[in-house]
Write a protein that holds these residues in place. Structure first.
Motif, PDB file in Angstrom:
ATOM      1  N   PRO A   1      -1.789  -1.328 -15.356  1.00  0.00           N
ATOM      2  CA  PRO A   1      -0.748  -2.339 -15.592  1.00  0.00           C
ATOM      3  C   PRO A   1       0.314  -2.361 -14.504  1.00  0.00           C
ATOM      4  CG  PRO A   1      -1.208  -1.121 -17.607  1.00  0.00           C
ATOM      5  CD  PRO A   1      -1.927  -0.409 -16.510  1.00  0.00           C
ATOM      6  N   MET A   2       0.651  -1.178 -13.944  1.00  0.00           N
ATOM      7  CA  MET A   2       1.634  -1.123 -12.861  1.00  0.00           C
ATOM      8  C   MET A   2       1.148  -1.914 -11.650  1.00  0.00           C
ATOM      9  SD  MET A   2       2.633   2.082 -10.390  1.00  0.00           S
ATOM     10  CE  MET A   2       2.569   3.249 -11.726  1.00  0.00           C
ATOM     11  N   ILE A   3      -0.105  -1.713 -11.277  1.00  0.00           N
ATOM     12  CA  ILE A   3      -0.655  -2.419 -10.114  1.00  0.00           C
ATOM     13  C   ILE A   3      -0.710  -3.918 -10.378  1.00  0.00           C
ATOM     14  CG2 ILE A   3      -2.761  -2.761  -8.768  1.00  0.00           C
ATOM     15  CD1 ILE A   3      -3.246   0.274  -9.030  1.00  0.00           C
TER      16      ILE A   3
ATOM     17  N   ALA B   1      -5.156  -6.280  -3.958  1.00  0.00           N
ATOM     18  CA  ALA B   1      -5.580  -5.242  -3.014  1.00  0.00           C
ATOM     19  C   ALA B   1      -4.381  -4.554  -2.375  1.00  0.00           C
ATOM     20  CB  ALA B   1      -6.478  -5.854  -1.939  1.00  0.00           C
ATOM     21  N   GLU B   2      -3.364  -5.336  -2.012  1.00  0.00           N
ATOM     22  CA  GLU B   2      -2.154  -4.774  -1.407  1.00  0.00           C
ATOM     23  C   GLU B   2      -1.426  -3.863  -2.390  1.00  0.00           C
ATOM     24  OE1 GLU B   2       0.728  -4.316   1.692  1.00  0.00           O
ATOM     25  OE2 GLU B   2      -1.305  -5.161   1.683  1.00  0.00           O
ATOM     26  N   ALA B   3      -1.316  -4.289  -3.644  1.00  0.00           N
ATOM     27  CA  ALA B   3      -0.634  -3.479  -4.660  1.00  0.00           C
ATOM     28  C   ALA B   3      -1.373  -2.165  -4.889  1.00  0.00           C
ATOM     29  CB  ALA B   3      -0.528  -4.264  -5.959  1.00  0.00           C
ATOM     30  N   ALA B   4      -2.693  -2.217  -4.999  1.00  0.00           N
ATOM     31  CA  ALA B   4      -3.471  -0.995  -5.209  1.00  0.00           C
ATOM     32  C   ALA B   4      -3.328  -0.048  -4.022  1.00  0.00           C
ATOM     33  CB  ALA B   4      -4.937  -1.347  -5.431  1.00  0.00           C
ATOM     34  N   ARG B   5      -3.332  -0.611  -2.822  1.00  0.00           N
ATOM     35  CA  ARG B   5      -3.183   0.207  -1.613  1.00  0.00           C
ATOM     36  C   ARG B   5      -1.800   0.864  -1.566  1.00  0.00           C
ATOM     37  NH1 ARG B   5      -5.512  -3.043   1.409  1.00  0.00           N
ATOM     38  NH2 ARG B   5      -3.748  -4.385   1.889  1.00  0.00           N
ATOM     39  N   ASP B   6      -0.748   0.106  -1.897  1.00  0.00           N
ATOM     40  CA  ASP B   6       0.607   0.656  -1.875  1.00  0.00           C
ATOM     41  C   ASP B   6       0.751   1.808  -2.872  1.00  0.00           C
ATOM     42  OD1 ASP B   6       1.418  -1.067   0.076  1.00  0.00           O
ATOM     43  OD2 ASP B   6       2.686  -2.321  -1.212  1.00  0.00           O
TER      44      ASP B   6
END
Length: 317
Positions: free
Chosen positions: A19-21, A41-46
């Motif tokens: 949920p955070m991602i 993809a950017e959120a998961a990578r961060d």
């Protein structure tokens, strides 16, 4: 019942991670000009980069909030020395849907601030996205002060810029040196860097953005000329990470003797027109929180708020 903060464990983090991602991806998509897939993809990578060991990652403060034994939300704070050298940074704070509109967000932040202050942290900051009016009002009430904003607009209706020309830049080295000296000073004042580190960071930023100086590919570095007289300069760039959907106005400066004559507004229009000619149809910019005049100008020109950064001093404990 009083709200208390308890350390998150790996199970808590595993449950909260997806949920955070997803929430982070929704928040960054529009401000950065990303598609849904790119934002995810950017959120998961961060998150992977910042929390490689979840709640046990060094320099990270992760707590769940309990009221009467019920979990009502959580907070993630990056401690000084991670995101900022001398400032903690609220990376995320959430109240679970069944418990919203009860004042728990303020209580979670206040409790986190108290624990941080007891550890000797003296300053805390955060980022809030432009469409989150509720959060901005909350941070205002809690005493957070605006330090910077990012704004953008779609370049579908670009007004003409009569009497203004963007000419080849005449005094690149002097202008750029002064700009990055100011940037280093901002790092000292806003992030608490010592002067040597601030100057080194500014030099690295300059090398990253302008590796070939005036000849850096895609960069628009021009002298602003009004009726044949040089009155200032502008610097804009093409879309690039982390905002691939936005051209970016890095700087605009009208020299002091020529201010108050509309040259700034006309120069912005000229930059917008040039970006449209290059196939760029959205432009963003950064404006200092204390620069009320600039903020009002960009609002009048239709630049919508993407995000803003806010900070506050914590009391000594």
């Amino acid at each position: 019942m009083p709200l208390t903060l308890v350390e998150m464990d790996r199970g808590d983090f595993a449950r909260r991670r997806a949920p955070m991602i997803a929430s982070y991806a929704r928040a960054i998509a529009a401000p950065r000009g990303l598609t849904e897939a790119e934002a995810a993809a950017e959120a998961a990578r961060d998150v992977a980069e910042q929390l490689p060991r979840g709640p046990r990652t060094r320099g990270q403060f992760m707590r769940k909030a309990l009221v009467g034994g019920a979990e009502v939300g959580w907070i993630w704070v990056s401690l000084p020395g991670t995101t900022r050298p001398d400032s903690a940074w609220i990376s995320d704070v959430e109240v679970d849907p069944p418990f919203r509109r009860r004042g728990y967000a303020a209580a979670i932040i206040t409790a986190a601030e108290a624990e941080l202050a007891s550890r000797g942290v003296r300053r805390i900051g955060l980022n809030v996205f432009g469409d989150n009016d509720t959060a901005r009002r909350l941070y205002d009430r809690l005493g957070y002060e605006l330090t910077a904003q990012q704004r953008a607009r779609v370049l579908t209706e670009v007004a003409p810029a009569p009497g203004i020309e963007l000419a080849p830049m005449l005094d690149y080295e002097r202008r750029i040196a002064a700009l990055f000296a100011d940037y280093a000073q901002d790092l000292v004042q806003e992030q608490g860097l010592w002067h040597g580190e601030a100057e080194s960071r500014a030099a690295r930023k300059r090398a990253e953005l302008l590796p070939e100086g005036l000849r850096t590919e895609g960069m628009l570095l021009r002298t602003v000329v009004a009726e044949g007289v040089p009155v200032g300069w502008v610097w804009a760039g093409p879309p690039a990470p982390p905002r691939p959907g936005l051209g970016w106005l890095h700087n605009i400066e009208i020299d002091l003797p020529f201010r108050g004559r509309g040259h700034g507004r006309a120069a912005i229009a000229a930059v917008e027109a040039e970006l449209v000619r290059r196939g760029v149809h959205r432009m963003g910019l950064n404006v200092h929180g204390m620069n009320l005049g600039a903020r009002r100008l960009y609002e009048r020109l239709g630049y919508e708020l993407l995000a803003q950064q806010m900070t506050r001093q914590l009391p000594a404990r």
